[in-house]
Design an enzyme around this catalytic site. Structure first.
Site, PDB file in Angstrom:
ATOM      1  N   CYS A  85     -49.142  12.600-104.815  1.00 19.17           N
ATOM      2  CA  CYS A  85     -47.797  13.038-105.213  1.00 19.17           C
ATOM      3  C   CYS A  85     -47.832  14.099-106.311  1.00 19.17           C
ATOM      4  CB  CYS A  85     -46.953  11.847-105.661  1.00 19.17           C
ATOM      5  SG  CYS A  85     -46.829  10.582-104.407  1.00 19.17           S
ATOM      6  N   CYS A 208     -36.648   2.334-105.936  1.00 18.17           N
ATOM      7  CA  CYS A 208     -37.681   3.157-105.283  1.00 18.17           C
ATOM      8  C   CYS A 208     -37.164   4.554-104.992  1.00 18.17           C
ATOM      9  CB  CYS A 208     -38.076   2.552-103.943  1.00 18.17           C
ATOM     10  SG  CYS A 208     -38.577   0.827-104.002  1.00 18.17           S
ATOM     11  N   SER A 209     -38.031   5.552-105.167  1.00 17.81           N
ATOM     12  CA  SER A 209     -37.697   6.866-104.628  1.00 17.81           C
ATOM     13  C   SER A 209     -37.713   6.730-103.110  1.00 17.81           C
ATOM     14  CB  SER A 209     -38.723   7.905-105.083  1.00 17.81           C
ATOM     15  OG  SER A 209     -40.024   7.507-104.710  1.00 17.81           O
ATOM     16  N   VAL A 211     -37.957   7.977 -98.934  1.00 21.49           N
ATOM     17  CA  VAL A 211     -38.798   8.785 -98.049  1.00 21.49           C
ATOM     18  C   VAL A 211     -37.975  10.032 -97.696  1.00 21.49           C
ATOM     19  CG1 VAL A 211     -39.775   8.791 -95.715  1.00 21.49           C
ATOM     20  CG2 VAL A 211     -40.046   6.769 -97.193  1.00 21.49           C
ATOM     21  N   LYS A 320     -35.747   9.583-107.734  1.00 15.74           N
ATOM     22  CA  LYS A 320     -34.930   8.494-107.184  1.00 15.74           C
ATOM     23  C   LYS A 320     -33.753   9.024-106.372  1.00 15.74           C
ATOM     24  CE  LYS A 320     -33.130   4.872-105.982  1.00 15.74           C
ATOM     25  NZ  LYS A 320     -32.631   5.689-104.883  1.00 15.74           N
ATOM     26  N   HIS A 324     -37.962  12.383-102.653  1.00 14.70           N
ATOM     27  CA  HIS A 324     -39.352  12.616-103.068  1.00 14.70           C
ATOM     28  C   HIS A 324     -40.215  12.990-101.858  1.00 14.70           C
ATOM     29  CE1 HIS A 324     -43.082  12.315-105.161  1.00 14.70           C
ATOM     30  NE2 HIS A 324     -43.322  11.032-104.989  1.00 14.70           N
TER      31      HIS A 324
HETATM   32  N1  COA Z   1     -32.807   4.748-102.300  1.00 18.43           N
HETATM   33  C1  COA Z   1     -31.529   4.800-101.812  1.00 18.43           C
HETATM   34  N2  COA Z   1     -31.226   4.638-100.519  1.00 18.43           N
HETATM   35  C2  COA Z   1     -32.266   4.454 -99.677  1.00 18.43           C
HETATM   36  C3  COA Z   1     -33.610   4.386-100.097  1.00 18.43           C
HETATM   37  C4  COA Z   1     -33.854   4.550-101.473  1.00 18.43           C
HETATM   38  N3  COA Z   1     -35.110   4.495-101.946  1.00 18.43           N
HETATM   39  N4  COA Z   1     -34.400   4.181 -99.039  1.00 18.43           N
HETATM   40  C5  COA Z   1     -33.584   4.120 -97.972  1.00 18.43           C
HETATM   41  N5  COA Z   1     -32.306   4.281 -98.355  1.00 18.43           N
HETATM   42  C6  COA Z   1     -31.122   4.226 -97.494  1.00 18.43           C
HETATM   43  C7  COA Z   1     -31.272   5.114 -96.287  1.00 18.43           C
HETATM   44  O1  COA Z   1     -30.706   6.392 -96.513  1.00 18.43           O
HETATM   45  C8  COA Z   1     -30.490   4.348 -95.238  1.00 18.43           C
HETATM   46  O2  COA Z   1     -29.110   4.587 -95.453  1.00 18.43           O
HETATM   47  P1  COA Z   1     -28.108   4.742 -94.212  1.00 18.43           P
HETATM   48  O3  COA Z   1     -28.178   3.419 -93.510  1.00 18.43           O
HETATM   49  O4  COA Z   1     -26.794   5.027 -94.867  1.00 18.43           O
HETATM   50  O5  COA Z   1     -28.653   5.864 -93.388  1.00 18.43           O
HETATM   51  C9  COA Z   1     -30.748   2.901 -95.581  1.00 18.43           C
HETATM   52  O6  COA Z   1     -31.064   2.892 -96.992  1.00 18.43           O
HETATM   53  C10 COA Z   1     -31.882   2.276 -94.806  1.00 18.43           C
HETATM   54  O7  COA Z   1     -32.966   3.173 -94.848  1.00 18.43           O
HETATM   55  P2  COA Z   1     -34.377   2.878 -94.218  1.00 18.43           P
HETATM   56  O8  COA Z   1     -35.064   4.203 -94.000  1.00 18.43           O
HETATM   57  O9  COA Z   1     -34.249   1.956 -93.043  1.00 18.43           O
HETATM   58  O10 COA Z   1     -35.110   2.113 -95.416  1.00 18.43           O
HETATM   59  P3  COA Z   1     -36.525   1.462 -95.375  1.00 18.43           P
HETATM   60  O11 COA Z   1     -36.329  -0.012 -95.578  1.00 18.43           O
HETATM   61  O12 COA Z   1     -37.280   1.892 -94.165  1.00 18.43           O
HETATM   62  O13 COA Z   1     -37.227   2.090 -96.650  1.00 18.43           O
HETATM   63  C11 COA Z   1     -38.038   1.855 -98.888  1.00 18.43           C
HETATM   64  C12 COA Z   1     -36.827   1.752 -97.961  1.00 18.43           C
HETATM   65  C13 COA Z   1     -37.604   1.578-100.307  1.00 18.43           C
HETATM   66  C14 COA Z   1     -39.129   0.851 -98.456  1.00 18.43           C
HETATM   67  C15 COA Z   1     -38.606   3.297 -98.765  1.00 18.43           C
HETATM   68  O14 COA Z   1     -37.615   4.208 -99.209  1.00 18.43           O
HETATM   69  C16 COA Z   1     -39.893   3.483 -99.560  1.00 18.43           C
HETATM   70  O15 COA Z   1     -40.972   3.099 -99.115  1.00 18.43           O
HETATM   71  N6  COA Z   1     -39.813   4.143-100.733  1.00 18.43           N
HETATM   72  C17 COA Z   1     -40.998   4.383-101.547  1.00 18.43           C
HETATM   73  C18 COA Z   1     -41.692   5.643-101.117  1.00 18.43           C
HETATM   74  C19 COA Z   1     -42.978   5.834-101.853  1.00 18.43           C
HETATM   75  O16 COA Z   1     -43.785   4.926-102.003  1.00 18.43           O
HETATM   76  N7  COA Z   1     -43.237   7.066-102.325  1.00 18.43           N
HETATM   77  C20 COA Z   1     -44.432   7.385-103.050  1.00 18.43           C
HETATM   78  C21 COA Z   1     -44.269   6.989-104.454  1.00 18.43           C
HETATM   79  S1  COA Z   1     -45.817   6.869-105.311  1.00 18.43           S
END
Ligand code: COA
Length: 371
Positions: A85, A208-209, A211, A320, A324
């Site tokens: 990152c 979480c930030s 995807v 956030k 990201h």
């Molecule tokens: N913040 C706010 N909203 C989020 C979000 C987040 N982090 N992640 C997903 N959403 C929203 C989506 O836009 C979607 O909204 P919608 O239904 O209105 O379209 C809904 O939540 C479901 O999204 P989805 O893609 O199914 O979520 P997910 O469960 O697959 O993923 C996380 C959620 C938190 C697991 C994923 O965002 C994640 O892995 N984040 C961390 C990424 C990471 O590790 N980056 C590197 C850092 S070192």
């Protein structure tokens, strides 16, 4: 810095879910807007540096240096930089070194990531490439899991309550409402953060930030001048595996890079007015404030509890709320801080961009010269 390196152009896509756009489309949009904003033409670019972490996994696309270079009419030499990152900051650092050495005069640095083409599980697995594949990954950890452990440990060590941690994401979402390039531009009340879906205890989805897809580009120059220059560009590293760290509630790479950056820019941290820091998870933002020296250990959250913290923290919305797209983030932070300096008229701003659990960290200090 051995030479004055000016930020003469910049541009980005909005971060978000861009299913209808390819990696090439995202690169093109950011590069075109950076060139448009600069005093140079495409033909003035003598090198292209692309930051990217996982395009092979998410888009089947490697060879991004050549791909980005082919967007310019004269196909200048190009290379790709990967440092998880922190790829964006490391690409900027590479550009600064080449400019300082005189090898190039105008470098286009562009970060891109298109992560939403594959399911979250696949993205999580690709992102785990930033951790230690022998020592961390076999336990089944993902990055939310790694930062869940860090949050558990920090909350225990410093008596931080779950409720107080909510302030971080709530602040970032509020800040992003003003940012047209942010993925999420809606206010989220603090209590909703810990009521969102649990991801890795104690972290919930809104810690979480997300995807994201997106690209950000900067043009750095020793030939042409502007009102913002790079006053310091520093990197530092730490053990990749958490198992090799003495402490997981503070990141030594941030501390080291910060000390070197302050020395290089010859500025005291008290003169820095704007920060864009790496809040991949809410707890990281708290730790960053302490490691950067703006708060004592255990007190980072207090900055988020102030109405108008000085310096400002992630006024863009941070990772956030802006999103990201990992390798684009470090470059987008430079764009945000340059805008903040120009708007406020203040002189100094800083970006902190890290990879993994801060196994690599890049810090840039920007100076607004027309104040
Ligand atoms: N913040 C706010 N909203 C989020 C979000 C987040 N982090 N992640 C997903 N959403 C929203 C989506 O836009 C979607 O909204 P919608 O239904 O209105 O379209 C809904 O939540 C479901 O999204 P989805 O893609 O199914 O979520 P997910 O469960 O697959 O993923 C996380 C959620 C938190 C697991 C994923 O965002 C994640 O892995 N984040 C961390 C990424 C990471 O590790 N980056 C590197 C850092 S070192």
């Amino acid at each position: 810095m051995k030479k004055d390196v000016f930020l003469i152009g910049s541009g980005q896509t909005r971060f978000g879910e861009w299913w209808e756009k390819s990696v090439r489309d995202l690169l093109y949009e950011a590069v075109d807007s950076a060139l448009e904003s600069s005093p140079c033409t495409a033909l003035d670019i003598d090198m292209v540096i692309v930051a990217n972490m996982i395009a092979e996994r998410t888009n089947g696309q490697a060879h991004l240096g050549a791909l980005a270079s082919s967007l310019l009419p004269h196909n200048p030499p190009a290379l790709r930089v990967e440092s998880a990152c922190a790829s964006g900051a490391v690409a900027l650092h590479t550009a600064c070194g080449l400019l300082e050495s005189g090898r190039a005069k105008n470098i286009l640095v562009v970060g891109v990531e298109k992560m939403t083409d594959v399911p979250t599980a696949e993205v999580s697995s690709a992102l785990m490439g930033a951790a230690d594949s022998e020592k961390d990954a076999p336990s089944g950890l993902t990055f939310p899991g790694i930062f869940g452990l860090i949050a558990q440990s920090y909350m225990h060590e410093h008596n931080l309550t779950r409720e107080r941690l909510n302030t971080v994401s709530a602040t970032h979402h509020r800040n992003a409402m003003e940012n047209p390039f942010a993925q999420f531009r809606r206010e989220i009340p603090a209590e909703k953060i810990s009521q969102s879906a649990p991801v890795a205890d104690p972290l919930c989805m809104l810690d979480c930030s997300p995807v994201s897809d997106g690209a950000a580009a900067c043009i750095l120059s020793t030939e042409k001048e502007s009102d913002v220059k790079i006053a310091a560009s520093q990197l530092a590293t730490d053990a990749v595996s958490l198992t090799e760290r003495e402490n997981i509630t503070s990141f030594s790479a941030t501390k080291q890079a910060m000390e070197k950056a302050l020395e290089e820019a010859d500025v005291d941290r008290s003169n820095i007015s704007h920060l864009e820091v790496h809040d991949c998870f809410s707890i990281a933002a708290v730790i960053n404030m302490e490691d950067l020296g703006f708060a004592e250990p255990g007190k980072g959250i207090e900055l988020y509890e102030q109405k108008e913290p000085v310096p400002s923290i992630n006024a863009s919305g941070g990772l956030k709320a802006c999103g990201h797209p990992v390798a684009a983030t470090g470059i987008k932070q430079i764009i945000d801080v340059s805008k903040q300096l120009r708007n406020s008229g203040n002189r100094w701003g800083l970006t902190q961009n890290f990879g993994g659990a801060c196994a690599s960290c890049g810090i840039h200090i920007l100076e607004h010269t027309h104040v």
